[in-house]
Enzyme design. Sequence first.
Site, short mmCIF file in Angstrom:
data_model
loop_
_atom_site.label_atom_id
_atom_site.label_comp_id
_atom_site.label_asym_id
_atom_site.label_seq_id
_atom_site.Cartn_x
_atom_site.Cartn_y
_atom_site.Cartn_z
N SER A 22 0.82 -1.22 0.00
CA SER A 22 0.00 0.00 0.00
C SER A 22 0.85 1.27 0.00
CB SER A 22 -0.93 -0.03 1.22
OG SER A 22 -1.91 0.95 1.12
N PHE A 23 1.34 1.66 -1.17
CA PHE A 23 2.14 2.88 -1.30
C PHE A 23 1.34 4.07 -0.77
CE2 PHE A 23 3.58 6.53 -3.98
CZ PHE A 23 4.85 6.63 -3.46
N GLU A 26 2.56 4.40 5.31
CA GLU A 26 3.96 4.24 5.70
C GLU A 26 4.19 3.02 6.59
OE1 GLU A 26 5.51 8.06 6.92
OE2 GLU A 26 5.55 8.71 4.82
N ASN A 110 -13.27 0.82 4.96
CA ASN A 110 -13.19 1.02 3.50
C ASN A 110 -14.19 0.16 2.74
OD1 ASN A 110 -9.89 0.93 4.40
ND2 ASN A 110 -10.73 2.79 3.50
N HIS A 137 -4.77 -4.71 -4.92
CA HIS A 137 -5.21 -5.74 -3.97
C HIS A 137 -6.53 -5.38 -3.30
CE1 HIS A 137 -3.08 -2.91 -1.35
NE2 HIS A 137 -3.64 -3.48 -0.30
N GLU A 174 -12.98 5.35 -1.40
CA GLU A 174 -12.39 4.57 -0.31
C GLU A 174 -13.36 4.36 0.85
OE1 GLU A 174 -8.82 3.50 -0.21
OE2 GLU A 174 -9.12 3.76 -2.36
N ARG A 212 -6.38 9.07 -2.88
CA ARG A 212 -7.17 7.90 -3.30
C ARG A 212 -8.64 8.23 -3.57
NH1 ARG A 212 -4.98 2.95 0.54
NH2 ARG A 212 -2.77 3.54 0.57
N HIS A 248 -5.94 8.15 4.29
CA HIS A 248 -7.39 8.30 4.44
C HIS A 248 -7.66 9.38 5.47
CE1 HIS A 248 -7.73 3.83 3.16
NE2 HIS A 248 -8.15 4.58 2.16
N CYS A 365 -9.95 1.88 11.42
CA CYS A 365 -9.90 1.14 10.14
C CYS A 365 -10.69 -0.16 10.23
CB CYS A 365 -8.45 0.78 9.79
SG CYS A 365 -7.47 2.17 9.24
#
Length: 447
Positions: A22-23, A26, A110, A137, A174, A212, A248, A365
């Site tokens: 997940s670019f 971090e 998400n 993914h 997202e 995103r 996000h 999340c």
Amino acid sequence: MNAWEVNFDGLVGLTHHYAGLSFGNEASTRHCFQVSNPRLAAKQGLLKMKTLADAGFPQAVIPPHERPFIPVLRQLGFSGSDEQVLEKVARQAPHWLSSASSASPMWVANAATIAPSADTLDGKVHLTVANLNNKFHRSLEAPVTESLLKAIFNDEEKFSVHSALPQVALLGDEGAANHNRLGGHYGEPGIQLFVYGREEGNDTRPSRYPARQTREASEAVARLNQVNPQQVIFAQQNPDVIDQGVFHNDVIAVSNRQVLFCHQQAFARQSQLLANLRSRVNGFMAIEVPAAQVSVSDAVSTYLFNSQLLSRDDGSMMLVLPQECREHAGVWRYLNELLAADNPISSLKVFDLRESMANGGGPACLRLRVVLTEEERRAVNPAVMMNDTLFNALNDWVDRYYRDRLTAADLADPQLLREGREALDTLTQLLDLGSVYPFQREGGGNG
């Protein structure tokens, strides 16, 4: 009308691993190729669900997805039996195997964007599945997410589940991680705050990491969810914080009822946004954390804002935080000052969610907030609601099927695929979901 916020938490999947997929996230990049513990990850999540349910906060569970996801590997040109597909992709292109095995559906913030019935033109609860277009993914998730949500919210007179937006970058969505709802009591009409990172024709956007969410997607979701146009605000996230790892909005802000808890640098034109909210939300309170006390970097590393802000019956609020916040002296000092100050946050609850956190997913999340009236709550599939019986059954299920050690190389093991399918077959029966997974519908299971 009386209504409650029900938190639907994602159950961590059997292939939870660290692959740095997940670019822009971090933590995901930093922990790439570490050894994971799927059993511990699932149990950490279950303990959070049960602890909050026992404290009086309604809690439910959303199951994991089928992984490794063989159909997408076939789409990419790998052929033969399922075992042969695994062997070929592991040998020829292991990065695709990692993507097709991601346990990312556990981050159900998400999964979809929710509109409670108090906010919608037709008086139904609406759920629009997110396309998660920005990451390969995650873009795989939408069809099964839709099946799961339709099996959980299966009363079509009360719930409308909408398919994801088309899979194009212009409509990158997202889900609830970029959406906040503000207002009074949960059952009253609220203001829905849709947060985006970029829009077509606007040069204000991040330069280092991807934005995103698009404004175009947010507007489409608001339409699909039939949100009253008088109750919608679209706001841009500060592109500078996206470039610092805030992929996000729920990494830099969290709302509950009349309170918006956010970093001083969370939004573009933040003072203007807060003034707008103040004029439209009775009793609105912004708790802005100054950069001088908590930097954006510290907010990202501790996930201070990827917390859950929950209302008690007396109107006070509890902040649910990852353990990393307590371990950071500056953040913990700020939080204790927050408790002493004049605001509704009266208590902190800390959880160890290290397995999820190492992939960039904190308490917020892992949950999808759904505001429901009593009647709507009774219409939800009762088998997914967390209680003592379900907690014990799910813990036993995890003990039976989950490994306590997983590396990227293990993803090629055909036994892992078989274990996963057997586990999900059992789970769909436990949660009374029917055949929601592709392998079941192809006759590979008996769910």
